[in-house]
Design an enzyme around this catalytic site. Structure first.
Site, PDB file in Angstrom:
ATOM      1  N   HIS A 157      -3.802  -4.904   0.321  1.00 57.10           N
ATOM      2  CA  HIS A 157      -3.261  -5.342   1.615  1.00 57.10           C
ATOM      3  C   HIS A 157      -3.240  -6.875   1.686  1.00 57.10           C
ATOM      4  O   HIS A 157      -4.234  -7.478   2.069  1.00 57.10           O
ATOM      5  CB  HIS A 157      -4.112  -4.793   2.753  1.00 57.10           C
ATOM      6  CG  HIS A 157      -3.948  -3.328   2.957  1.00 57.10           C
ATOM      7  ND1 HIS A 157      -2.986  -2.797   3.796  1.00 57.10           N
ATOM      8  CD2 HIS A 157      -4.601  -2.270   2.417  1.00 57.10           C
ATOM      9  CE1 HIS A 157      -3.057  -1.484   3.761  1.00 57.10           C
ATOM     10  NE2 HIS A 157      -4.029  -1.133   2.941  1.00 57.10           N
ATOM     11  N   CYS A 163       0.848  -1.201   0.000  1.00 61.31           N
ATOM     12  CA  CYS A 163       0.000   0.000   0.000  1.00 61.31           C
ATOM     13  C   CYS A 163       0.886   1.255   0.000  1.00 61.31           C
ATOM     14  O   CYS A 163       1.606   1.485  -0.956  1.00 61.31           O
ATOM     15  CB  CYS A 163      -0.971  -0.039   1.186  1.00 61.31           C
ATOM     16  SG  CYS A 163      -2.336   1.153   1.002  1.00 61.31           S
ATOM     17  N   GLU A 193      -1.907  -8.639   3.832  1.00 62.58           N
ATOM     18  CA  GLU A 193      -2.046  -9.063   5.242  1.00 62.58           C
ATOM     19  C   GLU A 193      -3.500  -9.124   5.676  1.00 62.58           C
ATOM     20  O   GLU A 193      -3.812  -9.683   6.724  1.00 62.58           O
ATOM     21  CB  GLU A 193      -1.229  -8.139   6.157  1.00 62.58           C
ATOM     22  CG  GLU A 193      -1.819  -6.773   6.451  1.00 62.58           C
ATOM     23  CD  GLU A 193      -1.597  -5.739   5.344  1.00 62.58           C
ATOM     24  OE1 GLU A 193      -1.260  -6.132   4.219  1.00 62.58           O
ATOM     25  OE2 GLU A 193      -1.786  -4.548   5.630  1.00 62.58           O
TER      26      GLU A 193
END
Lengths: 226, 240
Positions: free
Chosen positions: A204, A107, A206
């Protein structure tokens, strides 16, 4: 040739060998850079769920021996760029890249791989010749790009799948040398780039469930090299 | 369209809410989030009724560690530093509710640190015959500010997203407020998310077609009729 570190654990293993002062990668030793602007613990948790150990590092000197660097990012360009510069991260990251380390920017972390941003003053890591731009109405882009989309990874790795975006700026001036992939809904928004051992994703991983897990695992296994 | 789960936290426990009050105990918040991760839930919005002290931060950290999907936090963010701490725990978006109406500068100040796209402005409202009026879900009080005026004010502050929530419908499974979603999307050039009264996936699809970028539900996903038994489920179905 000297073997610097040899560590084994249940799933991940780390081997770093120095040849003539240069790090040669045998396997991964992952550092998540905690410079104050990212979800470091979330990235670590996702890597752990894939079986990869990683370390959250808060001092630039600690990344010297790492083969893989992850630069997460949630926040404002100027504040983050200032933190990288003032904290001594920039020089250290650039040195690690010269030594052959793999880098993944997430990001804002992806945007910071470039030169500058329309979001505000401050220089990025200047690893890539890109300028981050605001999302543009004239391109039929939203003011904020938030939500889940299918990401089509343009290379041969089986990484495509649903990913989560949340951003108001994106990497601009991306030429084909950086092997960009684009948003499946807004085709002018760059989703990912790949240049040698530098990789960036606007979404993202994650927080992208199974797709994110696969992508981080592929990075940890050094499979993303261009 | 994102379909999210709303988790109300009171005294460290997770609840399904009714009119934004704890209604059904669901369990430990981290456990709920882990289950939702396994279900591949699009997003979880945490609404915290507890003070933002170290105990709460520890709980938020535990929630974050168990979440592999995006998280949004709502609840008592009065200072930039509080928003920053929550963001660093792994919450992608930080929501401001009554705080932004009292201190509009907080939106910009927080945006400068965590990025504007990570700031969500919340507007909770109650409905009556005369219209829709702002309602503070933490203080449980209305202050007679009309929804349409709040939407205009919110748009001027340029957050990443505006989340509107009908307290009148919360927990009632009576269907979403489609007209409010249409009003918000017409008033603002920003992503709009909605919470309140969702009773089915068809409801969520209708709200999405009215313009909602995200729809959140709590009771629909966690309380099963006819005996109102707690059971965490999540599915987007083929249409969504």
């Amino acid at each position: 040739m000297t073997i610097a570190v040899v560590l084994f654990d249940q799933i991940a293993f780390k081997v770093r060998i120095k040849v003539g002062g240069k790090r040669v990668l045998m396997a991964s030793s992952i550092a998540i850079l905690d410079y104050g602007f990212g979800n470091s613990s979330t990235v670590r948790q996702m890597l752990m769920s894939s079986g990869f150990e990683s370390a959250i590092v808060q001092e630039p000197e600690q990344i010297l021996s790492n083969t893989h660097l992850i630069l997460p990012g949630v926040g404002n360009w100027s504040s983050a760029a200032e933190a990288l510069q003032a904290g001594g991260w920039k020089d250290q990251i650039r040195r690690s890249v010269e030594d052959g380390a793999y880098v993944l920017g997430i990001c804002l972390g992806m945007q910071l791989l470039g030169m500058s941003s329309e979001e505000g003053p401050g220089r990025g890591l200047e690893l890539l010749p890109t300028v981050t731009r605001k999302l543009r109405r004239e391109n039929n882009e939203p003011s904020t790009h938030v939500g889940w989309e299918t990401w089509s990874e343009r290379n041969t790795l089986d990484l495509s799948g649903r990913v989560y975006y949340s951003h108001g700026y994106c990497m601009g001036d991306v030429d084909d040398r950086l092997e960009p992939s684009y948003s499946s809904v807004f085709p002018t928004i760059v989703s990912s780039i790949r240049f040698k051992r530098i990789f960036g994703v606007q979404f993202h991983p994650e927080r992208s469930l199974a797709t994110g897990r696969r992508l981080l695992a592929a990075f940890a296994r050094s499979e993303l090299e261009a | 369209m994102r379909l999210g789960f709303t988790l109300l936290i009171k005294n460290g426990a997770a609840y399904a809410s009714r009119k934004w009050s704890p209604r059904h105990y669901l369990g430990h918040p981290a456990n709920i989030v882990r289950i939702l991760s396994d279900f591949e839930c699009d997003e979880v919005a945490v609404h915290n009724l507890d003070p933002l002290n170290q105990e709460t931060l520890d709980l938020l950290g535990m929630i974050s560690k168990n979440a592999f999907m995006p998280l949004t936090y709502f609840g008592s963010i009065r200072h930039v530093s509080e928003g920053q701490v929550v963001a660093r725990l792994g919450f992608e978006k930080v929501g401001l509710e009554s705080e932004w109406t009292k201190n509009p500068n907080l939106v910009d100040d927080l945006g400068r640190v965590i990025g504007n796209s990570s700031v969500v402005l919340g507007i909770t409202y109650v409905e009556d015959e005369a219209g829709r009026w702002r309602w503070d879900w933490r203080a449980k009080s209305s202050d007679s500010q009309p929804l349409n005026e709040l939407l205009i004010r919110a748009a001027e502050l340029a957050p990443g997203e505006v989340r509107i929530s009908s307290a009148s419908r919360d927990g009632e499974r009576c269907g979403g407020d489609i007209n409010a979603v249409k009003l918000a999307c017409k008033t603002m050039d920003l992503p709009v998310s909605y919470q309140g009264g969702v009773a089915s996936l068809e409801d969520a699809a209708t709200l999405a077609s009215a313009g909602a970028a995200a729809v959140y539900a709590s009771t629909f996903f966690s309380i099963k009729p006819p005996f109102d038994a707690p059971l965490i489920t999540y599915s987007k179905g083929a249409k969504l």
